[in-house]
Scaffold this motif. Sequence first.
Motif, PDB file in Angstrom:
ATOM      1  N   ILE A 105      -3.857  -5.443   9.225  1.00 31.69           N
ATOM      2  CA  ILE A 105      -2.799  -4.637   8.793  1.00 31.69           C
ATOM      3  C   ILE A 105      -1.922  -5.406   7.735  1.00 31.69           C
ATOM      4  O   ILE A 105      -1.643  -6.512   8.101  1.00 31.69           O
ATOM      5  CB  ILE A 105      -1.683  -4.395  10.169  1.00 31.69           C
ATOM      6  CG1 ILE A 105      -2.715  -3.683  11.223  1.00 31.69           C
ATOM      7  CG2 ILE A 105      -0.762  -3.628   9.619  1.00 31.69           C
ATOM      8  CD1 ILE A 105      -1.784  -3.280  12.337  1.00 31.69           C
ATOM      9  N   PRO A 106      -1.989  -4.782   6.407  1.00 35.32           N
ATOM     10  CA  PRO A 106      -0.982  -5.432   5.517  1.00 35.32           C
ATOM     11  C   PRO A 106       0.362  -5.520   5.952  1.00 35.32           C
ATOM     12  O   PRO A 106       1.005  -4.733   6.463  1.00 35.32           O
ATOM     13  CB  PRO A 106      -1.548  -4.664   4.331  1.00 35.32           C
ATOM     14  CG  PRO A 106      -1.939  -3.184   4.887  1.00 35.32           C
ATOM     15  CD  PRO A 106      -2.350  -3.319   6.268  1.00 35.32           C
ATOM     16  N   SER A 107       0.802  -6.742   5.472  1.00 35.23           N
ATOM     17  CA  SER A 107       2.425  -6.880   5.677  1.00 35.23           C
ATOM     18  C   SER A 107       2.901  -6.467   4.607  1.00 35.23           C
ATOM     19  O   SER A 107       4.312  -6.606   4.472  1.00 35.23           O
ATOM     20  CB  SER A 107       2.673  -8.171   5.867  1.00 35.23           C
ATOM     21  OG  SER A 107       2.131  -9.237   4.776  1.00 35.23           O
ATOM     22  N   LEU A 108       2.441  -5.626   3.631  1.00 38.82           N
ATOM     23  CA  LEU A 108       2.940  -5.185   2.621  1.00 38.82           C
ATOM     24  C   LEU A 108       3.519  -3.489   2.698  1.00 38.82           C
ATOM     25  O   LEU A 108       2.700  -3.162   3.432  1.00 38.82           O
ATOM     26  CB  LEU A 108       2.060  -5.045   1.359  1.00 38.82           C
ATOM     27  CG  LEU A 108       1.314  -6.275   0.846  1.00 38.82           C
ATOM     28  CD1 LEU A 108       0.268  -5.906   0.022  1.00 38.82           C
ATOM     29  CD2 LEU A 108       2.216  -7.174   0.236  1.00 38.82           C
ATOM     30  N   LYS A 109       4.569  -3.268   2.209  1.00 37.23           N
ATOM     31  CA  LYS A 109       5.274  -1.821   2.344  1.00 37.23           C
ATOM     32  C   LYS A 109       5.626  -1.673   0.950  1.00 37.23           C
ATOM     33  O   LYS A 109       6.208  -2.310   0.194  1.00 37.23           O
ATOM     34  CB  LYS A 109       6.380  -1.906   3.094  1.00 37.23           C
ATOM     35  CG  LYS A 109       5.954  -2.409   4.696  1.00 37.23           C
ATOM     36  CD  LYS A 109       7.388  -2.260   5.613  1.00 37.23           C
ATOM     37  CE  LYS A 109       6.810  -2.568   6.982  1.00 37.23           C
ATOM     38  NZ  LYS A 109       7.460  -3.803   7.501  1.00 37.23           N
TER      39      LYS A 109
END
Length: 142
Positions: A105-109
């Motif tokens: 799950i990407p930690s980017l938002k």
Amino acid sequence: MFVVTGTISRYSETITNAVDYDYNHRYHPNSEHKSVSYNVELITNEGKKIWFYTPKINYTITSCPKAVIVTFENKKWLWGAIVKHDITKNNGAFNEYIVSDQSVIPSLKIGQEITISGKIKKEYGNKGISLSHVKLISINQE
């Protein structure tokens, strides 16, 4: 090193295949070796766009009789979090098989402000800059 702070305006997942060979070039039958990275666009406070790819996260898909197993490298990743799923039983084309998998799950938002460092790969005039060898310095939480 070029250091910049900006807001993430978009990102997309990029998957690279390296079938049958692991990243040390050893042959593994019944295994596929892949990697995930993210293509990210930042916008600085001055309105300049910065493009870069995150470092790759390597993983392996192994199949054996009645099972398919997905595993990621056992490393600490700043750009994504590895999530373990339960073992599930699926109906295959010829017989039942079990899937034990993990996912990233990407930690980017979108809208998140981050500070990165990297080498300037190419400048596109007033349009923006692409970077290579990017490292995450900090994520500004609000």
